[in-house]
Enzyme design. Structure first.
Site, short mmCIF file in Angstrom:
data_model
loop_
_atom_site.label_atom_id
_atom_site.label_comp_id
_atom_site.label_asym_id
_atom_site.label_seq_id
_atom_site.Cartn_x
_atom_site.Cartn_y
_atom_site.Cartn_z
N THR A 48 -15.17 0.23 28.41
CA THR A 48 -14.42 -0.81 29.11
C THR A 48 -14.25 -0.37 30.56
O THR A 48 -13.91 0.78 30.85
CB THR A 48 -13.09 -1.15 28.41
OG1 THR A 48 -12.44 -2.19 29.15
CG2 THR A 48 -12.15 0.03 28.29
N GLU A 49 -14.53 -1.31 31.48
CA GLU A 49 -14.68 -0.97 32.90
C GLU A 49 -13.41 -0.37 33.50
O GLU A 49 -13.46 0.36 34.49
CB GLU A 49 -15.08 -2.21 33.69
CG GLU A 49 -13.95 -3.25 33.74
CD GLU A 49 -14.38 -4.58 34.32
OE1 GLU A 49 -15.57 -4.89 34.29
OE2 GLU A 49 -13.50 -5.31 34.79
N ASN A 50 -12.25 -0.69 32.89
CA ASN A 50 -11.02 -0.16 33.46
C ASN A 50 -10.80 1.31 33.12
O ASN A 50 -9.79 1.88 33.51
CB ASN A 50 -9.81 -1.02 33.05
CG ASN A 50 -9.76 -1.33 31.57
OD1 ASN A 50 -10.78 -1.62 30.96
ND2 ASN A 50 -8.58 -1.24 30.99
N GLY A 51 -11.76 1.93 32.43
CA GLY A 51 -11.72 3.39 32.36
C GLY A 51 -11.64 4.03 31.00
O GLY A 51 -10.86 4.96 30.80
N SER A 90 -16.00 5.23 36.10
CA SER A 90 -16.33 4.12 35.21
C SER A 90 -17.49 3.30 35.78
O SER A 90 -18.42 2.93 35.06
CB SER A 90 -15.10 3.23 35.01
OG SER A 90 -15.39 2.24 34.04
#
Lengths: 216, 241
Positions: A48-51, A90
């Site tokens: 997930t791109e938020n980390g 990320s």
């Protein structure tokens, strides 16, 4: 199949085609459903791109932690082997070609694989791009999952995108309620149809279609 | 030794008109609510805010925007179901938006902190967000030039700080914190607890203290128990519960 696919059936078919052991990013909205159909023994790791890598299912009840969310800002869970990292790392995973597959929604996909999914171009619309452009250029394989026609009946697989672009020549497969398309060398291959035929689709889309998978 | 500020207002005492403020967070995870409340009480105007989103609901960043003291926001994803404060200001032409793909936003901040003068990225090539940017072909692929984003102040949310300024974070609330901490002249971290130097395992430090100037204790309840490394250490200060 003899009828158009539901959203859940589309998600099942996308999940079926994700290779075992892949690192995968599922975009917000419909693509999120794909996670429900990835069996644990396939060992797919969700990014997930938020980390986070190793994202688990959506959290409910006592599991909800405001510090643990997905790209759609919904509460999620972590699986054994999960890791957390900052945004530059990320996006290095995304842009740097480390993700095997990403699945995104779209407004339009062109026969050359151009993707338009961030802005309708409507002057009153507030634009928002998020990580879509990074995924488009960075993931090794970009799948799009969408309905084939919009609510006004306009085709979303098109000769040229008319909406502002997200990325050029980046989409390799398009999963829709009526068919699965493979895009290669400016050719559009139809690998499956649902409640329609290649001939009917070609007439409705007004683009040349090739029945069957691309030769390679 | 890190400066532990008594309140957010003290931590933001040198914020000037026209400052660029980096604000951590992705949605509400990692948003430094206490520092944003402090920002509400500051008089500085014509601020540029750099943050992934443009505020949710009526609190946090949205409340800061509603004061009219932010002239520009640099972000990747302003439009959300509850971004009505930003939506109204934008439609009324009262706030300038620089929309940046999320990875370019992160890397521009990282570049600023790392002393990099710019970088070539494939993200955005051929799209409206590349308009006016230099394009360079490197080894057969097109890239666009993106420039660093420096902050005057960074406001971030971390979990534990030690008195040397070292920080740990919690889960996906880490998001922009570590890179924003490197990219501003003054970095202020809102934390759940401050522990003595040595109470965080050096191997577990995520942001080294060199990047942190001030910390302030969060006023809300900590979301976790004390960090494993800092548990029950004499001299620890905890956020009020």
């Amino acid at each position: 199949m003899s009828s158009p696919l539901s959203r859940a059936d589309m998600a099942k078919i996308v999940a079926r085609d994700i290779p075992a052991g892949s690192y995968v990013n599922l975009g917000i909205g419909q693509p999120t459903l794909v996670a429900d159909y990835l069996p644990p023994d396939k060992h797919v790791v969700l990014h997930t791109e938020n980390g986070m890598l190793g994202m688990g299912p959506q959290a409910c009840g006592d599991e909800i932690d405001p510090d643990l969310t997905n790209a759609g800002k919904l509460p999620v869970t972590e699986l054994p082997g999960a890791s957390y990292f900052h945004h530059a790392d990320s996006f290095a995973m995304m842009r740097g070609g480390h993700l095997d597959v990403c699945v995104m929604g779209a407004f339009q996909v062109s026969t050359a694989g151009d993707l338009a999914n961030w802005h309708t171009g409507d002057p009153d619309a507030i634009p928002a791009v998020g990580g879509a452009m990074d995924l488009a250029v960075g993931a090794k394989t970009v799948y799009v999952m969408m309905t084939l026609f919009d609510k006004d009946g306009n085709a979303k697989v098109v000769p040229e995108c008319t909406y502002p672009l997200t990325g050029l020549a980046c989409v390799s497969r398009v999963y829709t309620d009526l068919a699965v398309f493979q895009l290669k060398n400016d050719q559009v291959y139809v690998t499956e149809t649902f409640g329609t035929t290649v001939g009917e689709l070609s007439a409705r889309l007004q683009i040349p279609l090739v029945a069957g998978p691309s030769p390679d | 030794m890190i400066e532990v500020c008594g309140d957010a207002g003290d931590a933001l005492r040198d914020l000037r008109d026209g400052a660029t403020v980096l604000v951590g967070g992705f949605g509400e995870a990692g948003l430094p609510f206490g520092l944003l409340e402090g920002l509400l009480r500051c008089s500085a105007r014509d601020l540029t805010v750099v943050s992934n989103n443009a505020g949710n609901g009526d609190s946090g960043l949205a409340a800061v925007l509603a004061t009219g003291r932010v002239k520009k926001i640099i972000c990747s994803y302003p439009r959300q179901v509850d971004s009505w404060v930003f939506d109204r200001l934008y439609r009324e032409g009262r706030i300038e938006l620089e929309l940046v793909p999320q990875g370019n936003l992160a890397e521009r901040i990282r570049a600023a902190g790392a002393g990099i003068g710019g970088f070539y990225t494939p993200t955005g090539v051929g799209t409206p967000l590349a308009a006016g940017k230099e394009v360079r072909n490197i080894a057969g692929r097109d890239y666009i030039l993106e420039l660093p984003i420096h902050g005057d102040v960074a406001l971030i949310r971390a979990d534990t700080a030690d008195e040397a300024g070292n920080l740990t974070y919690r889960k996906t609330a880490r998001n922009f914190g570590p890179i924003m901490a490197t990219a501003a002249k003054i970095t202020v971290a809102e934390v759940s607890r401050v522990v003595p130097a040595g109470a965080i395992d050096p191997e577990s430090v995520v942001t080294p203290g060199i990047f942190v100037n001030r910390v302030v204790l969060a006023s809300g309840p900590a979301r976790s128990g004390p960090a494993r490394s800092g548990s029950a250490h004499p001299g620890s200060r905890e956020a009020t519960r």
